[in-house]
Design a protein around this motif. Sequence first.
Motif, short mmCIF file in Angstrom:
data_model
loop_
_atom_site.label_atom_id
_atom_site.label_comp_id
_atom_site.label_asym_id
_atom_site.label_seq_id
_atom_site.Cartn_x
_atom_site.Cartn_y
_atom_site.Cartn_z
N ASP A 1 0.86 -1.19 0.00
CA ASP A 1 0.00 0.00 0.00
C ASP A 1 0.90 1.24 0.00
O ASP A 1 1.37 1.69 1.04
CB ASP A 1 -0.91 -0.01 1.22
N THR B 1 0.09 4.22 -0.52
CA THR B 1 -0.50 5.41 0.07
C THR B 1 -0.09 5.56 1.53
O THR B 1 -0.24 6.63 2.12
CB THR B 1 -2.04 5.38 -0.03
N LYS B 2 0.44 4.48 2.13
CA LYS B 2 0.85 4.51 3.52
C LYS B 2 2.35 4.25 3.71
O LYS B 2 2.93 4.65 4.72
CB LYS B 2 0.09 3.45 4.32
N THR B 3 2.96 3.57 2.74
CA THR B 3 4.35 3.12 2.89
C THR B 3 5.32 4.12 2.27
O THR B 3 5.18 4.47 1.08
CB THR B 3 4.53 1.74 2.22
N GLU C 1 0.29 -4.75 8.56
CA GLU C 1 1.55 -4.00 8.54
C GLU C 1 2.66 -4.88 9.07
O GLU C 1 2.46 -5.72 9.94
CB GLU C 1 1.43 -2.71 9.35
N TYR D 1 3.30 -1.44 4.67
CA TYR D 1 1.89 -1.78 4.79
C TYR D 1 1.45 -2.61 3.59
O TYR D 1 1.73 -2.24 2.43
CB TYR D 1 1.04 -0.50 4.90
#
Length: 540
Positions: free
Chosen positions: A113, A115-117, A173, A182
């Motif tokens: 992901d 958008t989070k990592t 995660e 993530y």
Amino acid sequence: MEVTRRDLFKFTGLAAAGVVGASALAGCAPKTAAETATLADTGSADAGLPAFLQAPEPITDFADTREYDVVVVGAGESGLSAAHSAVAAGAKVACVQNIGTAQTTGNMGASVDTTKTDEAGIQACVAFLMEKNAYRSNRKLLEAWARNSYEAVTWWADTAAEGGAESKPYDSEREYNGYTYYLHANTYNHLEGAHNDAALAVCDAVAAEGVEFFFNSPTVQLYKEGERVAGVICETEEGNVLFKAAKGVILASGDCSGNQEMRDYYCPDLRGFKTMSPFRDGMGMMAGIWAGAQMTPVNHSKMVHGGGALTRLELPFLNLDIHGERFMNEVLSFAYLNNLMRGYLEEYDFQNPMAAKFFTIMPANWVEIGEQWAAAHPNEVKFGVGNMKIPSEDQFVKGETFAELAANINAYMEAEEWHIDPIDEQTIVASIEAYNELCATGADGKFGKRADYLVPIEQGPFFAVPRGANSVPAVLGGLTVNENQQCLGAEGAPIEGLFAVGNASGQFYGGVDYPMDVEGLSIGRAITSGYVTGRYVAAL
């Protein structure tokens, strides 16, 4: 003299089936395309090369010729993704498939992901997979998956959902070397056909986008113009049809697990395990080899996992083998258990894959104990990972006493036609009692299992769960490729016009086994490599 089922396997002609694999392996590493061509030209089929490495005469007569920008071989996850991204980029695309439908197996498709990592997290995930793959991976391929997978699997999930196959996402995660990454996966285990339901929905959508599908059209050769691969020759009802490709051919034909000769040659430690998907015949890779592409060196990584009602539920209760004896430290991922089973397969001359089975012995309160273990050790005990359902106890062998359980184990094996010799029931009882005594000491002096997992089998009724993977979903090697998934020739130079994705391509894995540590990696890698490569080839 008493003759057991094991003896019968030794006496039958079935044992001769192993001779083919043995001869194919005799001192052989895969030969170069030049060596293969020389052999084919001289007609010498006895020089130690298996048949699949001997290039046939080029086909020159065609019942029809059809022209496209991109031709994709295979309609699994990687092929459907490649066809979609190529047509979305403006290319005229054909997708040829050896059977009559789009087809895939499995459940989960994994991604990072993004958008989070952050960048450090991406590199941590890549470094983790390098370690799990014995540092034999092409790092650039792992990075390409990590950076592009979220976009690719999100497209897949959205498209499948529009066609009625909605994913239940699974997010987690992880940390490696102090950096967090993530993971996001599509899961389809709740659907009757699992991931194949999603593939069928995606296939309909991709066809609506303008991709022309040709089913029941197995590839027999690649077509070359000089040194460039310029098309695919398929066997159809009309005869041999040439599908020309102005920009490139993308081999998305899957692995060779359905081709016994290739499997024996590239992954000899799969001997004795049965084939899961015969249609994965390795034909796309063979066509690539005959056109000059090189295969990843042996030994290819093997995928042998699952088996039984506790698939994906890694609960370290007592495991008993087909002799009723404890044989392992039960804190071991089910993905690697197959490596312990070769001795049992050998007992049946590698002719009975059921010899790779075993039983997990559990008390009545197994769910409660499993939940406690999973809460304390989430990285070791997998309990319902990826939306997998907790199985019904109706699938277990049951007994009110250890003696009744032992008798029912033998009755189960007989009813299910395992063709395994009956287990001495007193041995089963003695093994359970000895394990309980060991648990009382708080130390496993036999296999070294940690004390917090030494929980005795005390509360009845008692269960024996048939376990053990004995079939092969995939052999993970494939054609060598560069970071653009372009196939490489004998000297390492890219072959113009030829690309391979998914399990038709190599160097993504490298260890003895497929790493189960990123759930859904195989499908996620297939979707992503096809998605990125279709777009790349369309832009040429």
